[in-house]
Design a protein around this motif. Structure first.
Motif, PDB file in Angstrom:
ATOM      1  N   VAL A  56      45.139  26.462  42.688  1.00 41.30           N
ATOM      2  CA  VAL A  56      45.592  26.877  41.352  1.00 41.30           C
ATOM      3  C   VAL A  56      44.413  26.866  40.384  1.00 41.30           C
ATOM      4  O   VAL A  56      44.193  27.820  39.621  1.00 41.30           O
ATOM      5  N   ASP A  57      43.625  25.796  40.419  1.00 40.95           N
ATOM      6  CA  ASP A  57      42.465  25.707  39.530  1.00 40.95           C
ATOM      7  C   ASP A  57      41.444  26.801  39.817  1.00 40.95           C
ATOM      8  O   ASP A  57      40.903  27.411  38.899  1.00 40.95           O
ATOM      9  N   ILE A  58      41.158  27.054  41.074  1.00 35.67           N
ATOM     10  CA  ILE A  58      40.219  28.113  41.441  1.00 35.67           C
ATOM     11  C   ILE A  58      40.714  29.464  40.927  1.00 35.67           C
ATOM     12  O   ILE A  58      39.936  30.278  40.419  1.00 35.67           O
ATOM     13  N   THR A  59      41.994  29.710  41.040  1.00 34.18           N
ATOM     14  CA  THR A  59      42.570  30.989  40.610  1.00 34.18           C
ATOM     15  C   THR A  59      42.358  31.220  39.120  1.00 34.18           C
ATOM     16  O   THR A  59      41.910  32.289  38.706  1.00 34.18           O
ATOM     17  N   TYR A  60      42.667  30.232  38.301  1.00 34.63           N
ATOM     18  CA  TYR A  60      42.563  30.427  36.859  1.00 34.63           C
ATOM     19  C   TYR A  60      41.121  30.371  36.358  1.00 34.63           C
ATOM     20  O   TYR A  60      40.740  31.149  35.473  1.00 34.63           O
ATOM     21  N   LEU A  61      40.308  29.488  36.891  1.00 33.34           N
ATOM     22  CA  LEU A  61      38.905  29.450  36.488  1.00 33.34           C
ATOM     23  C   LEU A  61      38.193  30.731  36.920  1.00 33.34           C
ATOM     24  O   LEU A  61      37.436  31.334  36.155  1.00 33.34           O
ATOM     25  N   GLY A  62      38.443  31.146  38.160  1.00 29.97           N
ATOM     26  CA  GLY A  62      37.838  32.379  38.662  1.00 29.97           C
ATOM     27  C   GLY A  62      38.369  33.614  37.958  1.00 29.97           C
ATOM     28  O   GLY A  62      37.670  34.618  37.830  1.00 29.97           O
ATOM     29  N   GLY A  63      39.615  33.559  37.483  1.00 29.93           N
ATOM     30  CA  GLY A  63      40.188  34.679  36.739  1.00 29.93           C
ATOM     31  C   GLY A  63      39.409  34.978  35.471  1.00 29.93           C
ATOM     32  O   GLY A  63      39.152  36.145  35.150  1.00 29.93           O
ATOM     33  N   PHE A  64      39.012  33.945  34.756  1.00 36.66           N
ATOM     34  CA  PHE A  64      38.203  34.146  33.554  1.00 36.66           C
ATOM     35  C   PHE A  64      36.862  34.757  33.901  1.00 36.66           C
ATOM     36  O   PHE A  64      36.420  35.719  33.268  1.00 36.66           O
ATOM     37  N   VAL A  65      36.206  34.214  34.915  1.00 37.07           N
ATOM     38  CA  VAL A  65      34.890  34.726  35.321  1.00 37.07           C
ATOM     39  C   VAL A  65      34.993  36.188  35.748  1.00 37.07           C
ATOM     40  O   VAL A  65      34.177  37.030  35.356  1.00 37.07           O
ATOM     41  N   ALA A  66      36.006  36.520  36.530  1.00 39.80           N
ATOM     42  CA  ALA A  66      36.178  37.899  37.006  1.00 39.80           C
ATOM     43  C   ALA A  66      36.522  38.842  35.859  1.00 39.80           C
ATOM     44  O   ALA A  66      36.013  39.967  35.799  1.00 39.80           O
ATOM     45  N   LEU A  67      37.348  38.400  34.933  1.00 40.92           N
ATOM     46  CA  LEU A  67      37.739  39.249  33.815  1.00 40.92           C
ATOM     47  C   LEU A  67      36.551  39.597  32.936  1.00 40.92           C
ATOM     48  O   LEU A  67      36.325  40.753  32.603  1.00 40.92           O
TER      49      LEU A  67
END
Length: 171
Positions: A56-67
């Motif tokens: 869950v943490d990887i998904t949301y942290l990585g979501g910001f970086v990818a966006l």
């Protein structure tokens, strides 16, 4: 807007490092879990628990970086086929829709974290407060919203706001 971009760059670098560390820890934990389960015939329930929360943490942290880096999955053939004002309108409309979604993630993530059941809940095996894993949802939602605001303003002004990166740590 320049100060916001600098802030995003710093946060993005921190999130990349945190995400890489979490991914490495998750990989080690899963490896230990496989060895424990299939070599020693002793499955450890905490392994499945912690890897789920780390995902869950990887998904949301990585979501910001990818966006913010323009690496989010998207279908661009319509945008690429348009030119001039029509392309600008489509980009502004798309960014506005994304802003609504990011705002929903931030608001409802915050509401989730403020619920007494979440504040008092602990993970079943490790007895860790579950809020430490869920807190990343509103934090990343707010940061993605800020990134979308910068991108929307850039689209309105006709500027290229995406930061194209190759690899995890290339700046």
């Amino acid at each position: 807007m320049k100060a916001l971009k600098i802030f995003e760059d710093k946060i993005s670098t921190v999130f990349k490092i945190i995400t890489a560390v979490i991914l490495f820890v998750q990989m080690v934990i899963v490896f230990v879990g496989v060895i424990a389960r299939y070599v020693f015939n002793s499955p450890q329930p905490w392994i499945d628990e912690i890897t789920t929360y780390l995902l869950v943490d990887i998904t949301y942290l990585g979501g910001f970086v990818a966006l913010r880096s323009g690496a989010m999955a998207s279908i661009t053939f319509i945008r690429d086929a348009l030119h001039g004002g029509l392309k600008k309108v489509l980009c502004v409309l798309s960014d506005a829709c994304m802003m609504i979604l990011m705002l929903a993630i931030a608001v409802y993530g915050y509401k989730l974290c403020c619920m007494p059941t979440v504040l008092n809940q602990k993970t079943p095996s490790l007895q860790l407060p579950i809020i430490i894993f869920y807190a990343v949802i509103p934090i990343s939602g707010v940061l993605m919203e800020l990134s979308m605001i910068r991108r929307l303003v850039g689209d309105i002004r006709g500027e290229d706001t995406e930061t194209h990166e190759e690899g995890a740590f290339v700046e």
